[in-house]
Design a protein around this motif. Structure first.
Motif, PDB file in Angstrom:
ATOM      1  N   GLU A  27       0.857  -1.187   0.000  1.00 44.74           N
ATOM      2  CA  GLU A  27       0.000   0.000   0.000  1.00 44.74           C
ATOM      3  C   GLU A  27       0.894   1.238   0.000  1.00 44.74           C
ATOM      4  O   GLU A  27       1.794   1.375   0.829  1.00 44.74           O
ATOM      5  CB  GLU A  27      -0.890  -0.001   1.243  1.00 44.74           C
ATOM      6  CG  GLU A  27      -1.787   1.217   1.376  1.00 44.74           C
ATOM      7  CD  GLU A  27      -2.891   1.266   0.332  1.00 44.74           C
ATOM      8  OE1 GLU A  27      -3.418   2.365   0.082  1.00 44.74           O
ATOM      9  OE2 GLU A  27      -3.225   0.190  -0.241  1.00 44.74           O
ATOM     10  N   ARG A  29       2.069   4.982   0.557  1.00 45.08           N
ATOM     11  CA  ARG A  29       1.825   6.002   1.560  1.00 45.08           C
ATOM     12  C   ARG A  29       2.487   7.320   1.145  1.00 45.08           C
ATOM     13  O   ARG A  29       3.421   7.311   0.328  1.00 45.08           O
ATOM     14  CB  ARG A  29       2.401   5.574   2.913  1.00 45.08           C
ATOM     15  CG  ARG A  29       1.909   4.223   3.414  1.00 45.08           C
ATOM     16  CD  ARG A  29       0.462   4.279   3.840  1.00 45.08           C
ATOM     17  NE  ARG A  29      -0.003   2.995   4.367  1.00 45.08           N
ATOM     18  CZ  ARG A  29      -1.275   2.746   4.680  1.00 45.08           C
ATOM     19  NH1 ARG A  29      -2.187   3.685   4.520  1.00 45.08           N
ATOM     20  NH2 ARG A  29      -1.620   1.559   5.161  1.00 45.08           N
ATOM     21  N   LYS A  58      -1.152   9.304  -3.914  1.00 46.49           N
ATOM     22  CA  LYS A  58      -0.868   8.907  -2.528  1.00 46.49           C
ATOM     23  C   LYS A  58       0.588   9.187  -2.165  1.00 46.49           C
ATOM     24  O   LYS A  58       0.884   9.730  -1.101  1.00 46.49           O
ATOM     25  CB  LYS A  58      -1.192   7.431  -2.343  1.00 46.49           C
ATOM     26  CG  LYS A  58      -2.680   7.113  -2.391  1.00 46.49           C
ATOM     27  CD  LYS A  58      -2.933   5.617  -2.249  1.00 46.49           C
ATOM     28  CE  LYS A  58      -4.421   5.306  -2.283  1.00 46.49           C
ATOM     29  NZ  LYS A  58      -4.698   3.852  -2.165  1.00 46.49           N
ATOM     30  N   GLN A  65      -8.703  15.323   3.658  1.00 46.13           N
ATOM     31  CA  GLN A  65      -9.758  14.874   4.555  1.00 46.13           C
ATOM     32  C   GLN A  65     -11.066  15.498   4.087  1.00 46.13           C
ATOM     33  O   GLN A  65     -11.178  16.723   3.982  1.00 46.13           O
ATOM     34  CB  GLN A  65      -9.453  15.305   5.986  1.00 46.13           C
ATOM     35  CG  GLN A  65      -8.192  14.701   6.572  1.00 46.13           C
ATOM     36  CD  GLN A  65      -8.322  13.205   6.788  1.00 46.13           C
ATOM     37  OE1 GLN A  65      -9.401  12.706   7.112  1.00 46.13           O
ATOM     38  NE2 GLN A  65      -7.229  12.480   6.603  1.00 46.13           N
ATOM     39  N   ASN A 107     -10.719   3.621  -3.454  1.00 50.02           N
ATOM     40  CA  ASN A 107      -9.369   3.130  -3.172  1.00 50.02           C
ATOM     41  C   ASN A 107      -8.575   4.084  -2.286  1.00 50.02           C
ATOM     42  O   ASN A 107      -7.373   4.282  -2.471  1.00 50.02           O
ATOM     43  CB  ASN A 107      -8.612   2.853  -4.478  1.00 50.02           C
ATOM     44  CG  ASN A 107      -9.193   1.667  -5.221  1.00 50.02           C
ATOM     45  OD1 ASN A 107      -9.347   0.575  -4.678  1.00 50.02           O
ATOM     46  ND2 ASN A 107      -9.564   1.897  -6.474  1.00 50.02           N
ATOM     47  N   THR A 108      -9.280   4.694  -1.356  1.00 43.64           N
ATOM     48  CA  THR A 108      -8.638   5.541  -0.366  1.00 43.64           C
ATOM     49  C   THR A 108      -9.403   5.375   0.941  1.00 43.64           C
ATOM     50  O   THR A 108     -10.551   4.933   0.948  1.00 43.64           O
ATOM     51  CB  THR A 108      -8.620   7.023  -0.817  1.00 43.64           C
ATOM     52  OG1 THR A 108      -7.891   7.796   0.128  1.00 43.64           O
ATOM     53  CG2 THR A 108     -10.020   7.582  -0.971  1.00 43.64           C
ATOM     54  N   GLU A 109      -8.786   5.698   2.045  1.00 48.25           N
ATOM     55  CA  GLU A 109      -9.406   5.466   3.346  1.00 48.25           C
ATOM     56  C   GLU A 109     -10.698   6.267   3.488  1.00 48.25           C
ATOM     57  O   GLU A 109     -10.803   7.377   2.958  1.00 48.25           O
ATOM     58  CB  GLU A 109      -8.435   5.837   4.464  1.00 48.25           C
ATOM     59  CG  GLU A 109      -7.206   4.928   4.524  1.00 48.25           C
ATOM     60  CD  GLU A 109      -6.258   5.314   5.646  1.00 48.25           C
ATOM     61  OE1 GLU A 109      -6.608   6.269   6.394  1.00 48.25           O
ATOM     62  OE2 GLU A 109      -5.204   4.682   5.780  1.00 48.25           O
ATOM     63  N   PRO A 110     -11.695   5.721   4.200  1.00 48.25           N
ATOM     64  CA  PRO A 110     -12.945   6.455   4.412  1.00 48.25           C
ATOM     65  C   PRO A 110     -12.681   7.831   5.006  1.00 48.25           C
ATOM     66  O   PRO A 110     -11.813   8.001   5.858  1.00 48.25           O
ATOM     67  CB  PRO A 110     -13.713   5.560   5.392  1.00 48.25           C
ATOM     68  CG  PRO A 110     -13.165   4.183   5.162  1.00 48.25           C
ATOM     69  CD  PRO A 110     -11.721   4.372   4.822  1.00 48.25           C
ATOM     70  N   THR A 112     -11.579  10.351   3.240  1.00 53.64           N
ATOM     71  CA  THR A 112     -10.546  11.042   2.468  1.00 53.64           C
ATOM     72  C   THR A 112     -10.877  10.968   0.979  1.00 53.64           C
ATOM     73  O   THR A 112     -11.618  10.094   0.528  1.00 53.64           O
ATOM     74  CB  THR A 112      -9.145  10.434   2.685  1.00 53.64           C
ATOM     75  OG1 THR A 112      -9.131   9.096   2.158  1.00 53.64           O
ATOM     76  CG2 THR A 112      -8.791  10.404   4.161  1.00 53.64           C
TER      77      THR A 112
END
Length: 435
Positions: A27, A29, A58, A65, A107-110, A112
């Motif tokens: 993943e 970062r 990414k 956010q 395909n990104t964190e909730p 964001t």
């Protein structure tokens, strides 16, 4: 047989092309080195690496956010092309026209969203340089919709070391027919092909395309910029919901000449406006002669100065007002919209006659607004200046117009030398009264 001197020799298609997924990547970062992550991909000279833009975003920290995409889309949008419900098609500052300005919540964190990379061409150049001594091409890809077809496909939004276009214009096909418009978007075709092994749900963000070494170049090359169509060549620049707002007052013009045919198309839009009694109250005088423009503006200036002096204005105040009209003198093309009252009704009551004229004035204004909007669609800037209304006799005389034609201002037309000023924010609610 002698070859056509205008034609360019083109490589024969390769016998075999392979598209290989790059698996096992972690993943990504913020701050990760993409080139280091890809160093173990088994690259060979002549390979083309196709990298999904999400992992570039990414790595470059292009993460925001946000509970939804609305604010991010607005911030990333340079121009709204079309809007329907929650769907926005917009042009980004990179020059891409795409859904939601490329802002992605998948395909990104909730909580964001991902923004497009700052400069995908620059990223492609950095990755390519870091993978040396291997001679490879690099393409950054993203998903686009197409206006006339269902379904999405991947296109290139950045590239380095890959020939971006193949130009067949000037050549002939297998039947000897001349090719006049065929330019193939090679990096888009490669990006779309690579997506067949990457997929949307497989978690494979990178693919290697092998077998196209003849398209890998020694230099980084122009990147994706070579594919972006300039605004003046874009026949579909404005969406239906965007077109009215495309009209902006332009006061600075370049020396680039105006295509008279484009102005005539704008006249066609002008005379499509509504009018009372099925009449045609519009006439457009197109002042295409530079000498006539100078004589007209000189005559208008002299008549205006005489009026202002007669009204007691100071010479300083007169000079200031005259300077405001210089936009007409700086434009390479002028149009003088005129009102004619043919077909109007005559009444015994002067109040009704006055209202009749007002109806025709409103219809003429609608025609001029149509004219100005279509000029913007044709890629031309304009400024509607009311000066001719103050010196109608002088304008009629110099342009040889009938007494029944009332000049309703003059429109300066040309190619903008500078972007227009931003509109002052206006809330439609401030202009609405509901009963």
């Amino acid at each position: 047989m002698t070859a056509d001197p205008r034609s360019t020799p083109h490589e024969e298609p390769p016998a075999r092309i392979e598209i290989l997924p790059v698996t096992g990547l972690p993943e990504v970062r913020p701050g990760d080195d993409l080139a280091a992550l890809l160093a173990g991909a088994g690259l060979r000279d002549g390979d083309i690496l196709v990298i999904t833009s999400k992992i570039v975003s990414k790595a470059e920290g292009r993460i925001r956010q946000a509970d939804d995409r609305t604010d991010a889309i607005a911030a990333e949008t340079e121009r709204v092309v079309a809007r329907r419900g929650d769907t926005v098609i917009s042009q980004t500052r990179h020059g891409f026209v795409m859904a939601a300005a490329g802002v992605d919540a998948s395909n990104t964190e909730p909580g964001t969203v991902l923004l497009l990379p700052e400069d995908s061409d620059a990223t492609a150049r950095r990755v390519r340089a870091a993978l040396a001594p291997a001679k490879v091409g690099v393409i950054i890809s993203d998903t686009f919709g197409r206006p006339w077809r269902h379904g999405l496909t991947d296109l290139a939004i950045g590239a380095a070391g890959v020939q971006p276009l193949e130009d067949f214009r000037g050549g002939v096909d297998t039947h000897g027919n001349p090719l006049s418009a065929t330019v193939t978007a090679l990096i888009d075709e490669i990006a779309a092909a690579a997506e067949l092994v990457k997929g949307k749900l497989s978690g494979v963000p990178v693919a290697v395309v092998r077998g196209l070494s003849h398209l890998v170049t020694d230099e980084a090359g122009p990147g994706v910029r070579a594919l972006l169509r300039p605004a003046d060549e874009d026949l579909f620049r404005y969406g239906s919901r965007d077109v009215v707002f495309a009209r902006r007052t332009i006061r600075e013009f370049s020396a680039e000449p105006v295509d008279p045919e484009a102005v005539r198309k704008a006249v066609a839009a002008g005379i499509a406006a509504p009018a009372p009694h099925h009449t045609t109250p519009w006439r457009f005088v197109l002042v295409e002669s530079a000498a006539t423009r100078v004589k007209l503006l000189d005559a208008m200036r002299d008549a205006w100065i005489a009026d202002l002096r007669g009204d007691g204005f100071s010479e300083e105040s007169i000079a200031k007002r005259i300077r405001r009209g210089e936009v007409l003198r700086n434009a390479p093309y002028l149009a003088v919209p005129c009102l004619v009252m043919e077909g109007s009704h005559t009444y015994r009551d002067e109040r009704r006659n006055a209202a009749e004229r007002e109806m025709f004035v409103v219809a003429t204004g609608a025609g001029v607004e149509n004219f100005l909007i279509q000029l913007a669609v044709e890629g031309l800037g304009s400024a509607w200046v009311s000066s001719t209304m103050f010196c109608r006799p002088a304008v009629r005389e110099l342009l040889g117009l009938p007494e029944s034609w009332d000049p309703m201002g003059a429109v300066a037309i040309g190619h903008g030398a500078a972007p227009p000023r931003d509109r002052a924010p206006r809330d439609p609610g401030d202009f609405i009264l509901v009963r």
